[in-house]
Write an enzyme that holds these catalytic residues in place. Sequence first.
Site, mmCIF file in Angstrom:
data_model
loop_
_atom_site.group_PDB
_atom_site.id
_atom_site.type_symbol
_atom_site.label_atom_id
_atom_site.label_comp_id
_atom_site.label_asym_id
_atom_site.label_seq_id
_atom_site.Cartn_x
_atom_site.Cartn_y
_atom_site.Cartn_z
ATOM 1 N N TYR A 142 -1.734 -3.588 -4.850
ATOM 2 C CA TYR A 142 -1.158 -2.981 -3.713
ATOM 3 C C TYR A 142 0.381 -2.846 -3.862
ATOM 4 O O TYR A 142 0.913 -1.746 -3.526
ATOM 5 C CB TYR A 142 -1.612 -3.825 -2.574
ATOM 6 C CG TYR A 142 -1.083 -2.955 -1.209
ATOM 7 C CD1 TYR A 142 -1.966 -1.903 -0.749
ATOM 8 C CD2 TYR A 142 -0.135 -3.453 -0.268
ATOM 9 C CE1 TYR A 142 -1.884 -1.389 0.462
ATOM 10 C CE2 TYR A 142 -0.018 -3.075 0.845
ATOM 11 C CZ TYR A 142 -0.715 -2.095 1.278
ATOM 12 O OH TYR A 142 -0.427 -1.305 2.644
ATOM 13 N N SER A 154 4.804 0.622 2.746
ATOM 14 C CA SER A 154 4.703 -0.660 3.346
ATOM 15 C C SER A 154 5.875 -1.693 2.686
ATOM 16 O O SER A 154 6.541 -1.362 1.808
ATOM 17 C CB SER A 154 3.352 -1.128 2.639
ATOM 18 O OG SER A 154 3.306 -2.599 2.612
#
Length: 250
Positions: free
Chosen positions: A153, A140
């Site tokens: 995250y 990501s």
Amino acid sequence: MENKSVLITGASRGIGAATARLLFSNGANLVLAARSLNEITALAQELDPSGSKVIAVACDVSSYTDVNNAVNTAITQFGSLDVLINNAGLIEPIKTLHESDPTQWSHVIDVNTKGVYYGTHAALQHMLPNKQGTIINISSGAATGALEGWSHYCASKAAALSITRCTDKEYRDQGINVIGMSPGTVATDMQVAIKQSGINPVSKLSASDHIPAEWAATAIMWLCSDEALGFRGQDFSLRDEDNRRTLGLA
Ligand code: NAP
């Protein structure tokens, strides 16, 4: 992908399910792993009613026992594991750090980071003796960026990128290809949860800003090919216009 043996974690929906569909249509044998056994069983039956080319295995990637079992299923059913796609991931609950719950924060690390380590560790036991194997870690932009409400995250994806780099360094010369895939924003349930949080610029994006999960699947399949060897040990970004052109994506 013809007759390649592929394990996909997080195959019950989103990017994992789209990847399963694409790889199956290109001839792969699949082990679909996720916690939602009903969903992956339904997908397996839809793709392969005979049950010989697609197997569903209940798997929580925060458990090494589960992950090792999924890897061993590929060996038992198909005789080898050629490709591991470490795709399972989660972002909820989205909260600023002081509001976060330590147990829930840690769980995201267990899934997004330890899950990648567990999959890689279990797969290497079979790939190294064969001197070949491909591992794709779904990364990501959060691996190198910082966003409000995403400390769990961002930290988990940064660590996963580090695992990609270290694994490449240790095993590239033993025939193991390890690449990260950073898709940009993708129209899946994860973006629905992000939108609901309203906490940072990504949550302000509209549905039309996201790419379809099928684009991420196209990138993952391409990364399994020899054409992608130049990306070993790093994240391939699907936000990059040149990379999109390479894949024929507008
Ligand atoms: P999604 O639609 O929410 O799907 C997540 C998948 O991960 C589901 O199949 C889920 O299955 C599985 N999963 C979650 N926790 C798990 C666990 N403990 N054990 C096993 N499987 C687990 O999200 P997605 O967008 O497809 O995300 C796939 C990957 O892409 C993730 O790694 C995510 O971080 C990454 N990514 C997504 C975006 C985006 O914009 N969507 C952007 C960058 C990166 P079960 O719930 O059935 O277990």
